[in-house]
Design a protein around this motif. Sequence first.
Motif, mmCIF file in Angstrom:
data_model
loop_
_atom_site.group_PDB
_atom_site.id
_atom_site.type_symbol
_atom_site.label_atom_id
_atom_site.label_comp_id
_atom_site.label_asym_id
_atom_site.label_seq_id
_atom_site.Cartn_x
_atom_site.Cartn_y
_atom_site.Cartn_z
ATOM 1 N N VAL A 78 -1.185 0.573 0.783
ATOM 2 C CA VAL A 78 -0.696 -0.781 0.490
ATOM 3 C C VAL A 78 0.194 -1.291 1.617
ATOM 4 O O VAL A 78 0.079 -2.444 2.050
ATOM 5 N N PHE A 79 1.075 -0.432 2.105
ATOM 6 C CA PHE A 79 1.968 -0.834 3.200
ATOM 7 C C PHE A 79 1.191 -1.126 4.482
ATOM 8 O O PHE A 79 1.607 -1.939 5.301
ATOM 9 N N GLN A 80 0.062 -0.454 4.651
ATOM 10 C CA GLN A 80 -0.761 -0.696 5.832
ATOM 11 C C GLN A 80 -1.511 -2.023 5.743
ATOM 12 O O GLN A 80 -1.789 -2.657 6.766
ATOM 13 N N LYS A 81 -1.806 -2.466 4.519
ATOM 14 C CA LYS A 81 -2.668 -3.635 4.335
ATOM 15 C C LYS A 81 -1.916 -4.956 4.236
ATOM 16 O O LYS A 81 -2.470 -6.018 4.512
ATOM 17 N N THR A 82 -0.652 -4.909 3.788
ATOM 18 C CA THR A 82 0.087 -6.169 3.610
ATOM 19 C C THR A 82 1.553 -6.022 3.992
ATOM 20 O O THR A 82 2.143 -4.960 3.809
ATOM 21 N N ASP A 83 2.111 -7.129 4.511
ATOM 22 C CA ASP A 83 3.532 -7.146 4.862
ATOM 23 C C ASP A 83 4.367 -7.863 3.800
ATOM 24 O O ASP A 83 5.598 -7.875 3.887
ATOM 25 N N ASP A 84 3.694 -8.446 2.838
ATOM 26 C CA ASP A 84 4.382 -9.181 1.781
ATOM 27 C C ASP A 84 5.039 -8.187 0.813
ATOM 28 O O ASP A 84 4.360 -7.413 0.138
ATOM 29 N N LEU B 197 1.138 12.836 -5.372
ATOM 30 C CA LEU B 197 0.529 12.796 -4.039
ATOM 31 C C LEU B 197 -0.409 11.599 -3.901
ATOM 32 O O LEU B 197 -0.424 10.919 -2.863
ATOM 33 N N ALA B 198 -1.183 11.341 -4.962
ATOM 34 C CA ALA B 198 -2.105 10.204 -4.935
ATOM 35 C C ALA B 198 -1.350 8.888 -4.834
ATOM 36 O O ALA B 198 -1.747 7.988 -4.088
ATOM 37 N N LEU B 199 -0.249 8.787 -5.564
ATOM 38 C CA LEU B 199 0.547 7.560 -5.514
ATOM 39 C C LEU B 199 1.156 7.365 -4.136
ATOM 40 O O LEU B 199 1.258 6.235 -3.639
ATOM 41 N N ASN C 59 6.659 -8.637 -2.033
ATOM 42 C CA ASN C 59 6.335 -8.851 -3.449
ATOM 43 C C ASN C 59 4.932 -8.340 -3.784
ATOM 44 O O ASN C 59 4.711 -7.758 -4.846
ATOM 45 N N GLU C 60 3.993 -8.563 -2.857
ATOM 46 C CA GLU C 60 2.631 -8.095 -3.070
ATOM 47 C C GLU C 60 2.578 -6.567 -3.052
ATOM 48 O O GLU C 60 1.837 -5.946 -3.825
ATOM 49 N N ARG C 61 3.371 -5.985 -2.179
ATOM 50 C CA ARG C 61 3.450 -4.514 -2.139
ATOM 51 C C ARG C 61 3.934 -3.958 -3.484
ATOM 52 O O ARG C 61 3.342 -3.035 -4.038
ATOM 53 N N ALA D 281 0.542 4.085 -1.936
ATOM 54 C CA ALA D 281 1.644 3.307 -1.369
ATOM 55 C C ALA D 281 1.472 3.165 0.145
ATOM 56 O O ALA D 281 1.701 2.082 0.714
ATOM 57 N N HIS D 282 1.068 4.233 0.789
ATOM 58 C CA HIS D 282 0.846 4.189 2.243
ATOM 59 C C HIS D 282 -0.228 3.162 2.588
ATOM 60 O O HIS D 282 -0.079 2.363 3.529
#
Length: 327
Positions: free
Chosen positions: A46-52, A37-39, A54-56, A43-44
């Motif tokens: 990370v997807f909100q903060k960057t569109d890259d 659940l934490a992961l 590879n960075e995700r 992930a949510h």
Amino acid sequence: MTMINKIHTFGKFLDQPVLIAKFEKSMPFLMSAGGALALGKIAHDVFQKTDDKNERKRQILSRSIVLTASIISALLAPKIASKVTNRTPLSTIEKVKEDNLKLINNFIEKNKPDDAALNILNKAKEKILSFKETQTLFEKVEDKDFLEKLIPDPVAVSSKDIIKEIGYLSVYGAVPVMGGVLGGITADSVTGEDIKKTIPDKIKEGAYQYLANIFMCNIGAAMGLGVLETMNVKSKSARAGAMIAGIILTGVIGGSKIANFISDKFIDKFAKIKTKQKERTPEPLDLFLHTDDIATVSVLSGLKWIEPALPVLYSVSGYRAGIGYRN
């Protein structure tokens, strides 16, 4: 049934060795589910903060490694701490069932309880009793010695065992923090980070998590308990109050200062790298992590049902250390 009796019965319900053993045995599953659940939340974010893309991938992989290391080390912590401090670990579910079977069969043979008590006793051999069943058992069975052996009362730590118990809890807390730091270093190596620059932050955050949120609080609890021991005060409420006061003075207030002093005077100089954040100050989650101090007080007070939950609390400190949270 009076409120006092209800509280006592509820305490006995929680203190069932079968319940504690099953709770401990379920921790790997519970923590794995919690980690998943934490992961998902990570992930949510990370997807909100960057569109890259590879960075995700890099961030999610890095956090996954740290989270996994923190959880695994937290689950191993009680075994490691027991071995290091030579402390008897909590009984396994198999051992508890074996002991209950012998104890209950011997009691039934000698006392011939009525059908209601007999049904509850047969269930107690291997299963957890409900609150109502616990209440009925204590109403129908008059043999207090047998009931105490079946569901022992909490036994507070005595003065001669304080150092050993605090040592156990301190090693217990250190293992997830070290696991988180090692997981963070591994994650940075895998994802191509410059570990020479990232290691100091992880070590400094690890030092903060351990000293401010775990070790100094344990010392404070021991000091509070030790003062009352020297005064021969046996009241459980007074002992708990003294431990909480010690935690506040030594851990919550003093732990942060001590952790920052060590970080600034020793870790920075050893690493020869200046970190972005000079002073680590307590935050809301740090204050929440002091719920493990209530668990410490409970363990020192003899409440065994609290102990299996410690990996959950300590794994958070390990994770924050592993990601170098201070930056």
